[in-house]
Design a protein around this motif. Structure first.
Motif, PDB file in Angstrom:
ATOM      1  N   CYS A  41      -2.036   9.243   6.673  1.00  0.00           N
ATOM      2  CA  CYS A  41      -2.069   7.783   6.602  1.00  0.00           C
ATOM      3  C   CYS A  41      -1.065   7.183   7.587  1.00  0.00           C
ATOM      4  O   CYS A  41       0.139   7.424   7.510  1.00  0.00           O
ATOM      5  CB  CYS A  41      -1.766   7.306   5.187  1.00  0.00           C
ATOM      6  SG  CYS A  41      -1.659   5.520   5.066  1.00  0.00           S
ATOM      7  N   HIS A  76       0.837  -1.185   0.000  1.00  0.00           N
ATOM      8  CA  HIS A  76       0.000   0.000   0.000  1.00  0.00           C
ATOM      9  C   HIS A  76       0.884   1.251   0.000  1.00  0.00           C
ATOM     10  O   HIS A  76       1.858   1.327   0.750  1.00  0.00           O
ATOM     11  CB  HIS A  76      -0.901   0.018   1.236  1.00  0.00           C
ATOM     12  CG  HIS A  76      -1.387   1.395   1.550  1.00  0.00           C
ATOM     13  ND1 HIS A  76      -2.440   1.969   0.880  1.00  0.00           N
ATOM     14  CD2 HIS A  76      -0.920   2.332   2.395  1.00  0.00           C
ATOM     15  CE1 HIS A  76      -2.598   3.201   1.324  1.00  0.00           C
ATOM     16  NE2 HIS A  76      -1.700   3.448   2.238  1.00  0.00           N
ATOM     17  N   LEU A  77       0.567   2.202  -0.833  1.00  0.00           N
ATOM     18  CA  LEU A  77       1.226   3.526  -0.818  1.00  0.00           C
ATOM     19  C   LEU A  77       0.178   4.554  -1.200  1.00  0.00           C
ATOM     20  O   LEU A  77      -0.609   4.322  -2.120  1.00  0.00           O
ATOM     21  CB  LEU A  77       2.359   3.587  -1.844  1.00  0.00           C
ATOM     22  CG  LEU A  77       3.791   3.225  -1.442  1.00  0.00           C
ATOM     23  CD1 LEU A  77       4.739   3.510  -2.597  1.00  0.00           C
ATOM     24  CD2 LEU A  77       4.250   3.956  -0.187  1.00  0.00           C
ATOM     25  N   CYS A  78       0.165   5.701  -0.494  1.00  0.00           N
ATOM     26  CA  CYS A  78      -0.779   6.756  -0.867  1.00  0.00           C
ATOM     27  C   CYS A  78      -0.204   8.122  -0.508  1.00  0.00           C
ATOM     28  O   CYS A  78       0.859   8.219   0.095  1.00  0.00           O
ATOM     29  CB  CYS A  78      -2.126   6.538  -0.185  1.00  0.00           C
ATOM     30  SG  CYS A  78      -2.119   6.934   1.581  1.00  0.00           S
ATOM     31  N   CYS A 106       1.606   4.680   5.877  1.00  0.00           N
ATOM     32  CA  CYS A 106       2.629   5.375   5.076  1.00  0.00           C
ATOM     33  C   CYS A 106       3.558   6.202   5.969  1.00  0.00           C
ATOM     34  O   CYS A 106       4.745   6.315   5.686  1.00  0.00           O
ATOM     35  CB  CYS A 106       1.975   6.262   4.025  1.00  0.00           C
ATOM     36  SG  CYS A 106       1.238   5.330   2.665  1.00  0.00           S
TER      37      CYS A 106
HETATM   38 ZN   LIG Z   1      -1.051   5.352   2.906  1.00  0.00          ZN
END
Ligand SMILES: [Zn+2]
Length: 282
Positions: A99, A92-94, A102
């Motif tokens: 977050c 997952h990356l955003c 992250c």
């Molecule tokens: Zn994230």
């Protein structure tokens, strides 16, 4: 990008106990001379250890699932799968500045391909541009076999030094043929010493520390290393000590004072009493 300055560091130490046999693989060695085909990763002295990267990767993936970030649309390829059939790595990356995952594990700027909607093992045409570079808060060290466990395993005279070997029948899913393999594992009861460093830059980082312990709770109800579905890799964390070293402590040399987690030494009890522990980080 938000300006970042260090407020202090949380140091976490403790023990990881293998409740069942532990099989964290290293490179295959000596197959041609009758060696084991699933060797356990070992240090220069031949002692098994738990690589910090394995522990951290598992913590991350468990947190992603538990925080509802593991769906295909929230994940990107950080290592692309190849035409030759090599599996890629997706995480997952955003860009959400709040977050938790992250922020704890960090993110680097770049263009990352998304996962194909129809074929999960493939790359989609779409990609995500990450432009919110965040330093990694959590550093996980390699967990080393405790002196006491090393001594006990030496006395036990296991099949290999410090480890045991088990024959496992692995069923080929396509042909249904049984394929006996030798599995090397660290015997149940072995204890490792772990260490983690958690950098604190802001107030949110102090709150997010709870997530680190939540991931350890989740890991106790999951598995570490290979063959988890066959009961390997059940672990328990104990004897946890949490230290808070502020910037001023580093200035005065007054670091690693009293642990701030008091009598709460397991992941669950730390999560349960996190508010009180959080107050000590100031
Ligand atoms: Zn994230």
């Amino acid at each position: 990008m938000v300006e970042i300055s260090l407020e202090g560091k949380v140091l976490i130490t403790g023990k990881i106990r293998a409740e069942t046999g532990l099989s964290i693989g290293g490179a295959t060695v000596g197959l041609d001379i009758g060696g084991v085909d699933n060797p356990v990763v070992k240090d220069a002295e031949g002692k098994p250890y738990i690589p910090g990267s394995s522990l951290k990767g598992k913590m991350r993936s468990l947190l992603e699932k538990s925080n509802d970030l593991a769906k295909d649309e929230s994940r990107v390829w950080v290592v692309k799968p190849t035409e030759k059939g090599e599996k890629g790595i997706s995480i997952h990356l955003c860009n959400d500045p709040d977050c938790e995952v992250c922020n704890i594990f960090g993110r680097a700027n770049g263009e990352f391909p998304k996962i194909d909607n129809n074929k999960r093992s493939k790359i989609s045409d779409e990609s995500v541009r990450i432009e919110n570079t965040t330093p990694t808060r959590l550093i996980v060290r390699d967990a080393v076999l405790s002196g006491e466990s090393a001594e006990k395993l030496r006395e036990l005279k296991t099949d290999l030094e410090f480890t045991e070997v088990k024959w496992e029948n692995v069923i080929d899913r396509i042909t249904s043929a049984a394929n006996p393999r030798q599995m090397e594992r660290v015997p149940a009861g072995a204890e490792f010493e772990f260490g983690m460093i958690y950098n604190v830059f802001n107030e949110q980082d102090k709150d997010n520390l709870k997530q680190v312990f939540k991931s350890l709770e989740l890991l106790e109800h999951d598995y570490l290393g290979g063959s988890g579905t066959r009961g390997y890799g059940r672990v328990k964390f104990g004897d946890i000590k949490v230290y808070w070293n502020s910037k001023a402590d580093y200035e005065s040399g007054d670091v690693m004072k009293t642990p701030i987690n008091g009598e709460y030494k397991t992941p669950a009890s730390i999560v349960k009493n996190f508010e009180a522990i959080r107050e000590e980080i100031r």
